[in-house]
Write a protein that holds these residues in place. Structure first.
Motif, PDB file in Angstrom:
ATOM      1  N   SER A  19       0.828  -1.212   0.000  1.00 20.54           N
ATOM      2  CA  SER A  19       0.000   0.000   0.000  1.00 20.54           C
ATOM      3  C   SER A  19       0.860   1.259   0.000  1.00 20.54           C
ATOM      4  O   SER A  19       1.998   1.266   0.494  1.00 20.54           O
ATOM      5  CB  SER A  19      -0.931   0.007   1.214  1.00 20.54           C
ATOM      6  OG  SER A  19      -0.179   0.148   2.408  1.00 20.54           O
ATOM      7  N   ALA A  20       0.284   2.342  -0.507  1.00 21.81           N
ATOM      8  CA  ALA A  20       0.992   3.628  -0.555  1.00 21.81           C
ATOM      9  C   ALA A  20       1.252   4.160   0.845  1.00 21.81           C
ATOM     10  O   ALA A  20       2.284   4.792   1.102  1.00 21.81           O
ATOM     11  CB  ALA A  20       0.185   4.629  -1.378  1.00 21.81           C
ATOM     12  N   ASP A  21       0.322   3.911   1.793  1.00 19.28           N
ATOM     13  CA  ASP A  21       0.509   4.379   3.163  1.00 19.28           C
ATOM     14  C   ASP A  21       1.696   3.679   3.824  1.00 19.28           C
ATOM     15  O   ASP A  21       2.475   4.304   4.550  1.00 19.28           O
ATOM     16  CB  ASP A  21      -0.761   4.131   3.978  1.00 19.28           C
ATOM     17  CG  ASP A  21      -1.898   5.059   3.561  1.00 19.28           C
ATOM     18  OD1 ASP A  21      -1.603   6.112   2.956  1.00 19.28           O
ATOM     19  OD2 ASP A  21      -3.061   4.720   3.826  1.00 19.28           O
ATOM     20  N   ALA A  22       1.821   2.361   3.588  1.00 14.69           N
ATOM     21  CA  ALA A  22       2.942   1.618   4.174  1.00 14.69           C
ATOM     22  C   ALA A  22       4.270   2.131   3.624  1.00 14.69           C
ATOM     23  O   ALA A  22       5.259   2.241   4.365  1.00 14.69           O
ATOM     24  CB  ALA A  22       2.786   0.127   3.893  1.00 14.69           C
ATOM     25  N   ILE A  23       4.288   2.460   2.363  1.00 18.18           N
ATOM     26  CA  ILE A  23       5.511   3.002   1.752  1.00 18.18           C
ATOM     27  C   ILE A  23       5.833   4.380   2.319  1.00 18.18           C
ATOM     28  O   ILE A  23       6.987   4.689   2.645  1.00 18.18           O
ATOM     29  CB  ILE A  23       5.356   3.062   0.221  1.00 18.18           C
ATOM     30  CG1 ILE A  23       5.248   1.644  -0.365  1.00 18.18           C
ATOM     31  CG2 ILE A  23       6.512   3.821  -0.411  1.00 18.18           C
ATOM     32  CD1 ILE A  23       4.967   1.623  -1.844  1.00 18.18           C
TER      33      ILE A  23
END
Length: 648
Positions: free
Chosen positions: A599-603
């Motif tokens: 996910s973009a949030d995890a990145i």
């Protein structure tokens, strides 16, 4: 005398008659055998215009990271349903004498393996390539092998490749066995799968498929010579069109008439009373060969994919060569001499990279410097091999990274290699291993997940002697991009441990017991990941980690390069057992080199991004949506990058 002549001529005449009979018999059988092949009277090979001629050199790709498939798995039944649809569409009238309990025989089944390899016990483990070429709970694991160069190997006998494959309940069951055989190529190919186009070409192939199935049966019928000739002519015309056309746009303008003509001919063939068993048998033979051909091309594609992953792109090779030539043509200031007092000063922040890739190492260093609050205290020690040493020296002399200092070391000139009797003078960066795991806790035993785990290579084990005056270093892999300031790691209390690393509890040491050669260990201990590691060199020396490593190396390798590389996983795990300080998972977000679902949030929330896996960001095969996080740290407006067309 006459009696003698008469008596001797009689046997001569008899011998002449015997030769004549033998010659007539040979002539008869020489005509009979081709006729039998023409009429399809044999059982082993298909007749007509489909042949099963495959040379012994026709090859199958040997999966460079093959996993023992464990429980039997199965293919999707899409091919079978399509064939049954064709049979229903073009099926002939069933003769009245066919019994009511007549049923279709199962289609030919294929194993998803079919590759020559030495038999291994279940959960067999082999090891992976260095990265630079490129739910907790009970599990049964299968760890795979070094991604050494794959080759096309001689094709196995088909009889040895047939297995039963129960149908998967979900798409994941179909994807995972594909991953077992073809690795991350399957993920990449599904991500780049194109919509089926060229419906006319597809229809021509379907017609040809059915016409070939009917032809042998029609050719046997009495009084159907004209139909047999017409069917044969249509088959030849379709084959000629398909040999010259790949897409609908390549087809001739009269293709519509040819399709109508073939439809009419097939309809007439359907009206004939033929043996359903023959047609069904012929369809199965054609399907068998078609699936074999598709499987072979899949393996070829996977081989080319892995070749692209393992080899250095031409543009990067060009960049290294141009920089090497330029190094000897120009004289730039030697940064190491200007900052000699800093290089061994333990009061500075020292970072170590082992790399052969100029572009990757540059992006890693630049990302760490750009996100640091104080770059003047940062010293980067870049260890490379002799081939890339001068190119690296020239690159980092030409380009500055704020106030940070970059020192380039030639690993092949390090005298410690001979001192420790490592046996191989080649640079060994972090080793990466593909691991496929059966999760017993999941609903289906076919559910698999594939992970890439990276550990220290052999070169890392001379760190304490390579940097004798340093007390602590941070080790970075060149497929890592830093997004936060790392200075807080220097104040981290490792609580007496040697290696601060992110743990990977998807694999535990107890699952690898058959590869530990009887050594004692804690089976519940998690594996750990290289990429971002804080190393306490003082504790390393106290614990004599290097000495333990050398003892393990003698037990785990037999002198060959394959065993030398393969030993990196068990040696790293055993040498650091109970000496790993678990960093918070927020420090590193891994999986960016093989998982499309991060996910973009995890990145965004991770301090560092680790592109572990085959799909490195500097490769054309890299995952596009993750490349931007890496590309923004590339050096801009570099002359040699433009001249070598370096544009990852």
């Amino acid at each position: 005398m006459k009696g003698y002549i008469a008596a001797s001529s009689l046997p001569a005449k008899r011998r002449w008659k015997g030769h004549a009979v033998a010659v007539l018999a040979l002539v008869f059988f020489s005509l009979l055998v081709p006729l039998a092949f023409l009429l399809g009277l044999h059982n082993r090979f298909p007749s007509g215009y489909l042949s099963d001629e495959r040379s012994s050199s026709e090859s199958v790709f040997e999966n460079y990271a093959h996993v023992d498939a464990g429980p039997e798995q199965n293919h999707s039944e899409g091919g079978q349903s399509r064939v049954h649809g064709l049979i229903d569409r073009f099926k002939p009238p069933i003769p009245k004498d066919v019994p009511e309990n007549f049923t279709k025989k199962p289609l030919t089944e294929f194993s998803n393996g079919g590759m020559p390899f030495t038999s291994q016990p279940k959960d067999a483990m082999s090891y992976s390539k260095p990265k630079h070429i490129t739910s907790r709970g009970p599990t049964t694991e299968q760890v795979v092998a070094p991604k050494v160069s794959s080759s096309l190997n001689a094709r196995n006998d088909r009889g040895n490749r047939k297995e039963n494959h129960p149908k998967g309940a979900a798409g994941d069951e179909i994807e995972k066995p594909c991953q077992l055989e073809f690795g991350s190529y399957c993920i990449w190919s599904m991500e780049h799968k194109e919509v089926m186009k060229d419906s006319i070409v597809k229809r021509l192939k379907d017609q040809l498929f059915v016409a070939r199935a009917y032809y042998p049966s029609v050719a046997k019928l009495q009084g159907q010579d004209n139909l047999s000739r017409e069917l044969k002519q249509n088959i030849q015309e379709h084959e000629r069109m398909l040999s010259e056309a790949i897409s609908d746009a390549d087809l001739p303008s009269f293709v519509g008439k040819k399709i109508q003509k073939m439809d009419h001919t097939i309809a007439k063939a359907k009206s004939c009373t033929v043996d359903c068993n023959n047609v069904d048998k012929k369809l199965r033979q054609i399907l068998d060969l078609t699936e074999d051909e598709a499987h072979f091309h899949m393996k070829q594609s996977a081989f080319l994919y892995h070749l692209g992953v393992q080899t250095m792109p031409r543009s990067l090779h060009c960049l290294s060569m141009r920089l090497t030539v330029e190094y000897f043509k120009t004289s730039l200031q030697d940064i190491e001499r200007l900052h000699a007092q800093k290089l061994n000063n333990p009061s500075f922040q020292h970072y170590v990279l082992f790399s052969r890739n100029i572009l990757a190492a540059s992006a890693t260093i630049n990302s760490a410097v750009m996100n640091a609050e104080k770059s003047g205290h940062m010293i980067f020690h870049l260890v490379t091999d002799g081939q890339n040493f001068y190119a690296m020296k020239h690159w980092f002399a030409r380009n500055s990274y704020k106030e940070a200092t970059v020192r380039v070391l030639n690993f092949e000139n390090v005298k410690l290699i001979n001192f420790y009797n490592l046996g191989r003078r080649q640079l060994s960066p972090s080793e990466e291993f593909r691991v496929s795991i059966h999760d017993i806790a999941r609903s289906s035993p076919m559910q698999l997940r594939t992970e890439y785990i990276s550990v220290f290579g052999h070169s890392h084990f001379i760190l304490p002697e390579l940097f004798k005056n340093l007390k602590k270093v941070i080790v970075l892999d060149d497929d890592v991009v830093v997004q936060r300031d790392l200075s807080s790691l220097w104040n981290l209390d490792l609580e007496g441990k040697v290696n601060g690393a992110v743990q990977f509890c998807g694999i535990r040491l107890g699952q690898l017991k058959m590869y530990m050669r009887g050594h004692s260990y804690n089976g519940d201990s998690c594996a750990w990941m290289s990429g971002l590691n804080i190393i306490d060199l003082e504790r390393w020396r106290e614990r004599n980690i290097t000495g333990n490593y050398l003892g393990l190396l003698q037990k785990f390798q037999n002198g060959s390069e394959a065993s030398w590389r393969a030993s990196a996983l068990p040696i790293s795990l055993l040498a650091f057992q109970d000496l790993i300080y678990a960093l918070d998972d927020a420090w590193v977000q891994s999986r960016l080199g093989h998982d499309y679902g991060v996910s973009a949030d995890a990145i965004k929330n991770a301090a560092a991004l680790h592109y572990n896996g085959n799909m490195k960001p500097w490769l054309e095969l890299g995952i596009p949506k993750y490349k931007s996080y890496w590309k923004k740290f590339l050096t801009k407006e570099e002359r040699f990058m433009d001249e070598c067309n370096v544009n990852p």
